[in-house]
Design an enzyme around this catalytic site. Structure first.
Site, PDB file in Angstrom:
ATOM      1  N   GLU A 111       0.885  -1.161   0.000  1.00 17.08           N
ATOM      2  CA  GLU A 111       0.000   0.000   0.000  1.00 17.08           C
ATOM      3  C   GLU A 111       0.922   1.209   0.000  1.00 17.08           C
ATOM      4  O   GLU A 111       1.861   1.267   0.800  1.00 17.08           O
ATOM      5  CB  GLU A 111      -0.871   0.035   1.267  1.00 17.08           C
ATOM      6  CG  GLU A 111      -1.844   1.203   1.204  1.00 17.08           C
ATOM      7  CD  GLU A 111      -2.596   1.496   2.510  1.00 17.08           C
ATOM      8  OE1 GLU A 111      -2.216   0.933   3.554  1.00 17.08           O
ATOM      9  OE2 GLU A 111      -3.541   2.306   2.461  1.00 17.08           O
TER      10      GLU A 111
ATOM     11  N   ARG B  66       5.674 -12.642   9.470  1.00 21.83           N
ATOM     12  CA  ARG B  66       6.384 -11.413   9.162  1.00 21.83           C
ATOM     13  C   ARG B  66       7.670 -11.356   9.971  1.00 21.83           C
ATOM     14  O   ARG B  66       7.823 -12.037  10.974  1.00 21.83           O
ATOM     15  CB  ARG B  66       5.503 -10.209   9.450  1.00 21.83           C
ATOM     16  CG  ARG B  66       5.208 -10.001  10.931  1.00 21.83           C
ATOM     17  CD  ARG B  66       4.156  -8.930  11.150  1.00 21.83           C
ATOM     18  NE  ARG B  66       4.396  -7.796  10.282  1.00 21.83           N
ATOM     19  CZ  ARG B  66       3.433  -6.979   9.858  1.00 21.83           C
ATOM     20  NH1 ARG B  66       2.179  -7.195  10.208  1.00 21.83           N
ATOM     21  NH2 ARG B  66       3.716  -5.961   9.099  1.00 21.83           N
TER      22      ARG B  66
ATOM     23  N   LYS C 163       5.055   0.372   9.674  1.00 22.34           N
ATOM     24  CA  LYS C 163       5.030   1.655   8.976  1.00 22.34           C
ATOM     25  C   LYS C 163       4.529   2.767   9.890  1.00 22.34           C
ATOM     26  O   LYS C 163       4.997   3.892   9.808  1.00 22.34           O
ATOM     27  CB  LYS C 163       4.126   1.553   7.745  1.00 22.34           C
ATOM     28  CG  LYS C 163       4.811   0.929   6.545  1.00 22.34           C
ATOM     29  CD  LYS C 163       4.023   1.254   5.283  1.00 22.34           C
ATOM     30  CE  LYS C 163       3.686   0.005   4.527  1.00 22.34           C
ATOM     31  NZ  LYS C 163       2.819   0.264   3.365  1.00 22.34           N
TER      32      LYS C 163
END
Length: 566
Positions: free
Chosen positions: A39, A265, A275
């Site tokens: 994104e 992850r 982020k």
RNA sequence: UGGGGCGUGGCCAAGUGGUUAAGGCGCCGGUUUUUGGUAUCGGUAUUCGGAGGUUCGAAUCCUCCCGCCCCAGCCA
């Protein structure tokens, strides 16, 4: 991609590759097509690199392809700046999506048609409950939800309302389109998930053409299907979205049937990899931007001089599994040193200079000393380094009253000046405060090159730079951004920021050949570590970033001595 | 008695019923060395979250238990 990379990736084994091999063998897949779907709401970090290396790596290994797809379904958070930075980062990492640059927003029309399809089949409805009400109706983790009063709205009414949502007749939040699945499902994602929401916001790519935007769940799998993705690889938190992913694929007239697989992850010690938190570091000014060399971002690593190949190697060494894990930064550091050791040109540079005068060396003489560019790579050749009567050495390489194991310079001691001569310290000159400000030394002309003909040995070798020929530089030294391996584990992660993680050294003295170095090249200053020129460098103001220190055996000995004394 | 996952040395991670449980990082010790770097050699899990069971044989199969992670955004 380099040859060493491809040879390393042979025999890579993990559950994702197992699945693909099985699918290929069973004929469920004929072509492996993956995608990396960021994104554009921030910069890429090392966690993304793991995913990029997996997706592009797997595609290459199985002769397929990997798409770069921007998942741009939320115009309130996304920016062109990020779209551009992400492309630069993926390219720099060494990957090529060829013509397959896609945007979820490319599919907005199709997605809209899919939504209409669901409504027509009585599998979706427009709800005008408020966000709060929807949450209440959803139930909790242990209590089933209850049906919305709008759940049985007639198809024609849904069609009308949805059309008007698209036409921009309603305010943000006043209506949503929901899938009609099962409000009692144990999986909350199946409790009539929202498919479309009203967002009267300008989109970085589609501008103001839309006032409704699909949610991740409605956009992602369908985009996978449209692009012909065979294996949609994502992280563990999407595991319980998979039933919804599959439900949509089954209930929509999509052109292919992709499948989703989830892996853990990456977590890294002494780092934050989210982020949101990285954004906070930037906006609060704790670091100098997304590409601050202390940031675990791709752009930060690039600015710090870390080679892409080291990042790829790291991604491969950590593996791909489904178990939550936190990798120690030491492994990352090792990958960086391992690669740089093989390729980085060696240079001489003094970080904290101490002047040395060779009393028996001719005042007007300058010699060109041969120096090896890289002992790990013969093809790197040699260079000339000027040697003269006045030099700089490292302050830490002299001790007035040294301990037993100190092999460097001290009054009366002889050491080797790398590639040059054996030098003996005769006297330490001090200022009025008692600080050593200069060393008076002598050299043995018979040791040119660094060896004594009669076989006299010396215990230490130190680096040096000719005072007259040295170039001045400012060097930025870095350590971990955080003081603890698990920032934020106790309280606010910002309280764990190491305020001393960046220190600036000015007046550093570098050998003259460094005048030709460029941003993007990482070199080794012998006995110190790896460094790279920073992009802020100006002709009269050279700035280097420390990429990584060499392993320091001397520091270990000192630490041990200290603990023994206690 | 919500759903979904995961548990192999300090950290990653192979292992998919059959000799003494790969490998890497880290750590400890030795050797080499004109970078106290590199390289190299050796050491570092009698045991696979725990307890039972099946089997000639289990980290691998079964049962129960324990621990950790994710999910209640109109974020992705």
């Amino acid at each position: 991609m380099t040859d060493s990379d491809s040879s390393q990736s042979e025999g890579v084994k993990d559950f994702v590759r197992d699945v693909i091999r099985d699918d290929l063998a069973a004929g469920r897949t004929t072509e492996v097509v993956t995608r990396f779907p960021p994104e554009p709401n921030g910069y890429l970090h090392i966690g993304h690199a793991k995913s990029i290396c997996l997706n592009f790596g797997v595609a290459a290994e199985f002769g397929g392809r990997c798409h770069l797809r921007f998942d741009d379904t939320n115009p309130t958070k996304e920016k062109i700046e990020y779209i551009e930075a992400i492309q630069e980062d993926v390219r720099w990492l060494g990957y090529d999506w060829r013509e397959h640059l896609h945007f979820t927003s490319d599919n907005f029309d199709t997605l809209y048609q899919y939504a209409v399809h669901l409504i027509e089949n009585n599998k979706a409805y427009v709800d005008d409950l408020s966000a709060d009400e929807i949450r209440e109706y959803r139930g909790t983790l242990t209590k089933p939800g209850t049906n919305s009063p709008n759940r049985n709205r007639p198809v024609t009414e849904n069609m009308d309302l949805f059309g008007r949502m698209k036409a921009g007749e309603f305010a943000d939040g006043s209506h949503v389109l929901r899938a009609k699945i099962d409000m009692a499902s144990g999986n909350i994602n199946m409790r009539d998930p929202v498919l479309y929401r009203i967002l009267n916001a300008s989109h970085p790519r589609t501008g103001d053409t839309w006032s409704i935007y699909p949610t991740y769940d409605f956009a992602h799998g369908q985009s996978d299907a449209i692009e012909g993705i065979s294996h949609s690889i994502c992280t563990l938190e999407f595991e319980d979205h998979r039933p919804l992913y599959d439900w949509l694929i089954e209930n929509l007239p999509v052109p292919s049937t992709p499948h989703q697989y989830e892996f853990a992850r990456l977590n890294l010690t002494y780092s934050v990899l989210s982020k949101r938190l990285l954004m906070q570091l930037v906006t609060d000014g704790h670091v100098d931007g997304w590409d601050d060399p202390r940031m675990p971002t791709i752009s930060g690593y690039r600015r710090r001089g870390i080679p892409a190949a080291a990042i790829r190697d790291f991604a491969q060494r950590i593996g791909v599994t489904k178990s939550d894990s936190t990798v120690e930064v030491e492994l990352f550091d090792h990958c960086v040193r391992d690669h740089l050791n093989k390729v980085a040109p060696r240079r001489l540079g003094v970080l904290k200079p101490l002047k040395v005068v060779i009393e028996n060396y001719p005042e007007t003489l300058t010699e060109e000393i041969d120096a090896i560019n890289n002992p790990e790579d013969e093809t790197a050749g040699k260079r000339k380094v000027p040697f003269s009567r006045e030099l700089y050495i490292e302050r830490d390489d002299f001790m007035e009253d040294p301990p037993k194991k100190f092999f460097r310079l001290a009054p009366g001691r002889e050491v080797r000046f790398r590639y040059a001569y054996f030098i003996t310290c005769r006297e330490a000159i001090k200022d009025s405060a008692g600080n050593v400000i200069e060393l008076r030394c002598t050299y043995d002309p018979a040791t040119r090159g660094g060896n004594s003909a009669e076989g006299r040995k010396v215990k230490g070798t130190i680096h040096w730079v000719s005072a007259e020929h040295a170039i001045d530089a400012e060097i930025h030294m870095y350590s971990h951004l955080f003081t603890r391996p698990d920032p934020g584990a106790e309280g606010d992660f910002r309280d764990d920021i190491d305020m001393a993680s960046k220190t600036i050294l000015s007046g550093c003295k570098l050998e003259p050949s460094l005048a030709e170095s460029q941003v993007g090249e990482t070199l080794q200053l012998e006995r110190h570590g790896y460094f790279t020129m920073d992009r802020v460098s100006q002709p009269g103001h050279i700035v280097y970033n420390q990429t990584m220190a060499l392993r320091d055996g001397w520091a270990k000995i000192q630490a041990k001595e200290k603990s023994v004394k206690k």
